[in-house]
Design a protein around this motif. Structure first.
Motif, PDB file in Angstrom:
ATOM      1  N   GLY A  86      42.868  46.771  33.281  1.00  0.00           N
ATOM      2  CA  GLY A  86      43.250  45.754  32.314  1.00  0.00           C
ATOM      3  C   GLY A  86      44.747  45.598  32.162  1.00  0.00           C
ATOM      4  O   GLY A  86      45.216  44.555  31.684  1.00  0.00           O
ATOM      5  N   THR A  91      45.798  44.735  37.336  1.00  0.00           N
ATOM      6  CA  THR A  91      45.121  43.497  37.707  1.00  0.00           C
ATOM      7  C   THR A  91      45.839  42.799  38.855  1.00  0.00           C
ATOM      8  O   THR A  91      45.224  42.292  39.795  1.00  0.00           O
ATOM      9  CB  THR A  91      45.036  42.547  36.494  1.00  0.00           C
ATOM     10  OG1 THR A  91      44.353  43.209  35.423  1.00  0.00           O
ATOM     11  CG2 THR A  91      44.312  41.262  36.846  1.00  0.00           C
ATOM     12  N   GLU A 233      49.882  40.193  29.115  1.00  0.00           N
ATOM     13  CA  GLU A 233      48.417  40.227  29.043  1.00  0.00           C
ATOM     14  C   GLU A 233      47.891  39.106  28.153  1.00  0.00           C
ATOM     15  O   GLU A 233      46.915  38.430  28.495  1.00  0.00           O
ATOM     16  CB  GLU A 233      47.948  41.577  28.509  1.00  0.00           C
ATOM     17  CG  GLU A 233      46.431  41.710  28.509  1.00  0.00           C
ATOM     18  CD  GLU A 233      45.943  42.876  27.671  1.00  0.00           C
ATOM     19  OE1 GLU A 233      44.931  43.476  28.038  1.00  0.00           O
ATOM     20  OE2 GLU A 233      46.563  43.159  26.632  1.00  0.00           O
ATOM     21  N   PRO A 246      40.424  40.918  35.064  1.00  0.00           N
ATOM     22  CA  PRO A 246      40.709  42.262  34.556  1.00  0.00           C
ATOM     23  C   PRO A 246      39.419  43.034  34.311  1.00  0.00           C
ATOM     24  O   PRO A 246      38.457  42.496  33.773  1.00  0.00           O
ATOM     25  CB  PRO A 246      41.461  41.995  33.245  1.00  0.00           C
ATOM     26  CG  PRO A 246      42.082  40.659  33.444  1.00  0.00           C
ATOM     27  CD  PRO A 246      41.111  39.874  34.281  1.00  0.00           C
ATOM     28  N   TRP A 250      42.997  46.026  28.155  1.00  0.00           N
ATOM     29  CA  TRP A 250      43.979  47.107  28.136  1.00  0.00           C
ATOM     30  C   TRP A 250      44.311  47.454  26.692  1.00  0.00           C
ATOM     31  O   TRP A 250      44.695  46.602  25.900  1.00  0.00           O
ATOM     32  CB  TRP A 250      45.226  46.674  28.893  1.00  0.00           C
ATOM     33  CG  TRP A 250      46.355  47.669  28.828  1.00  0.00           C
ATOM     34  CD1 TRP A 250      46.269  49.024  29.048  1.00  0.00           C
ATOM     35  CD2 TRP A 250      47.729  47.405  28.525  1.00  0.00           C
ATOM     36  NE1 TRP A 250      47.498  49.610  28.906  1.00  0.00           N
ATOM     37  CE2 TRP A 250      48.414  48.645  28.581  1.00  0.00           C
ATOM     38  CE3 TRP A 250      48.437  46.247  28.218  1.00  0.00           C
ATOM     39  CZ2 TRP A 250      49.775  48.738  28.337  1.00  0.00           C
ATOM     40  CZ3 TRP A 250      49.792  46.340  27.983  1.00  0.00           C
ATOM     41  CH2 TRP A 250      50.459  47.581  28.040  1.00  0.00           C
TER      42      TRP A 250
END
Length: 484
Positions: A86, A91, A233, A246, A250
């Motif tokens: 993630g 990724t 992200e 992903p 994360w």
């Protein structure tokens, strides 16, 4: 580091002036056993911004030569957090693995068609088309890199690598489109032509993967904070991913440095507790007045009490090595702060900030404002990101307008701003067809009541629906009647 950068720059200048890669490689190996990605970034910046007559186009032309020069000498940067599923870096690398696999499948299918002694089956052609489309998702990977990662790099002063890489990205996009379009005209266009064009794309594409993972990511790992990665992200989903997504959300380990009471574990001794807690709760005192410090220290009632957020405070902290005092005084809020609901004079009437924002977001057009310093300052939320004609995201706010466009368009952007700024024109209009859309763009010079240039307003809309109107009149309530 300055001396090393100068040596690197001199080596690259020799390349640009015609020295052979072999002779330059020998010179590089003589001076360097390793080089950091940051040094490469600074070296490119020096080249492109110095008095050497070298622009980003020149650096682009020798980009692969540069990369090969550093290939075995770049210092690796390892941060454990980036290996978590993630994390944007995790990724990013998984995408490249998936893209390499798709590239191999395309090559195998192209070879199978070339070596076929009979008519090529439709299933084989359909399979190759599917693999071409999967591989073509690398454009999402590039879009995300350019729109989400590059703006953060620029905030840290790394403007040269993004500019060069974006230019090479565009060339790779064009090489892919050329190969794919060639295949789509098979058998009119021989499969050998498609293979030849695909191999040119393959070379540049694999070189870019190397540059991303060995240079770009190394710069990011040395530069980006955890908050920067969280921003990457958060903004990545809007641009999508290449082949894979992903694996997980994360969740980085975050450390809260605000003061908290430290409760002792039943099984620990006082000495163990002191070692584990840098500042003990019983020794941290909050006092609204420094002169009352001793009084508060003797009062159990005041011990550890948090002060009002609007008042000055003094904290006395005792450690094994001594005592120190911290004084905190909050900023006073301005009395001129405007409520978003307060009515303000706008044009020929009054609007609140909230109402003005809602009106701008309800206009059936995409608005972008670049101020007189050429800084991208505002865009409206006319439609969700996925439906935008020109993709914008919050991370682009504050960028120089030239950095918001692909390098191949920079000269055109400069020309538009020059004719508007100088007063040669008040508007510049453009339009083009894109699939089933007809995109119309207007760039307007924004001037104040004295005629002083304040910036450029961009208006973008799809005017195809206007071409598709079927009647001469419609009142907007009853269904339209077709033309006689």
């Amino acid at each position: 580091m300055t001396k090393r950068i100068e040596i690197l720059k001199d080596i690259l200048l020799k390349l640009h002036h015609g020295a052979s890669p072999e002779s330059v490689q020998a010179l590089f190996n003589e001076h360097f056993t390793g080089v950091s990605a940051i040094e490469i970034s600074l070296m490119e910046h020096e080249l492109m911004n110095g008095d050497h007559g070298i622009g980003f186009e020149d650096v682009m032309k020798l980009c692969n030569v540069h990369a090969n020069l550093f290939k075995d000498a770049i210092h690796e940067v390892a941060i454990s957090d980036t290996e978590q599923p993630g994390h944007p870096v995790h990724t990013f690398k998984l995408e490249n693995v998936a893209l390499r696999a798709a590239l191999i499948r395309v090559k195998r299918l192209l070879t199978a068609i070339k070596e076929s002694d009979t008519a090529v089956e439709d299933g084989l052609l359909q399979g190759l088309d599917r693999q071409f489309q999967l591989l073509g998702q690398f454009k999402r990977h590039y879009d995300r890199k350019e729109a989400v990662i590059f703006p953060i790099m620029e905030r840290y002063g790394h403007e040269a690598p993004p500019k060069v890489m974006w230019g090479v990205d565009d060339e790779i996009r064009e090489l892919f489109d050329r190969a794919y379009q060639s295949f789509q005209h098979y058998p009119t266009v021989p499969i050998e032509t498609t293979i030849e064009q695909f191999e040119i794309f393959e070379t540049e594409f694999l070189e870019m993967i190397f540059k991303e993972e060995s240079i770009l990511l190394m710069i990011l790992l040395e530069t980006f904070s955890q908050d920067d990665w969280l921003q990457v992200e958060a903004e990545s989903d809007a641009y999508g991913y290449a082949i894979i997504k992903p694996e997980a959300k994360w969740q980085p380990e975050r450390v809260d440095f605000q003061y908290q009471d430290t409760a002792k574990d039943e099984n620990t001794t006082d000495n163990d507790s002191q070692k584990d807690a840098p500042i003990e709760a019983s020794k941290l005192e909050y006092n609204q007045d420094p002169h009352k410090q001793s009084e508060a220290a003797n009062s159990e009632q005041n011990e550890g009490a948090a002060p009002s957020q609007n008042e000055a405070t003094t904290r006395t902290i005792e450690t094994e090595d001594g005592t120190f005092t911290i004084t905190f005084e909050p900023k006073q809020q301005s009395k001129d702060t405007i409520s978003r609901d307060q009515l303000l004079p706008f044009g020929n009437g009054h609007l609140s900030v909230e109402q003005a924002n809602l009106i701008l977001n309800h206009l059936p057009i995409e608005l972008t404002f670049v101020n007189k310093e050429d800084i991208f300052q505002y865009y409206n939320d006319h439609v969700p990101f996925e439906e935008m004609l020109f993709k914008r995201n919050p991370g682009q706010i504050g960028r120089h307008v030239e950095l918001c466009h692909p390098p191949k368009l920079i000269e055109r952007v400069k020309q538009v701003f020059e004719v508007l700024r100088s007063g040669q024109q008040d508007e510049v209009k453009m339009w083009f067809k894109r699939d089933d859309q007809f995109i119309h763009i207007t760039y307007m010079a924004v001037r104040n009541s004295q005629g002083t240039f304040e910036g450029v307003l961009e208006l973008v809309q799809d005017i195809q629906p206007y071409f598709d109107l079927e009647t001469d009149m419609w009142r907007g309530i009853e269904p339209p009647q077709p033309k006689a």
